[in-house]
Design a protein around this motif. Structure first.
Motif: not given
Length: 78
Positions: A29, A47, A49
């Protein structure tokens, strides 16, 4: 090499390659510039992924497996 042996070796290579692929492109973050909510770890990926990583891992493991298979066949023929 039997089919069962080939599947077992590919499975082991896939898991070993997974530990190489997981850290690629991870942004927490702080690096992403996103605020951390209450109860969230600041080092957690924003994220992950995972689908992209599993696909990349499968391709990498296939390449490594083909190399191992060719070398195994080459050594068995010698």
């Amino acid at each position: 090499m039997s089919v069962f042996s080939a599947i077992a070796i590919y499975f082991i290579i896939w898991w070993l390659c997974l530990f190489l692929v997981l850290p690629w492109g991870v942004r927490n973050s702080h690096e992403a510039g996103v605020g951390v909510g209450a109860g969230h770890d600041a080092g957690a990926p924003v994220d992950p992924m995972l689908v992209r990583r599993i696909l990349a891992n499968t391709i990498l493991a296939l390449i490594v497996f083909v190399c191992v298979y060719v070398i195994w066949g080459w050594l068995a023929a010698a």
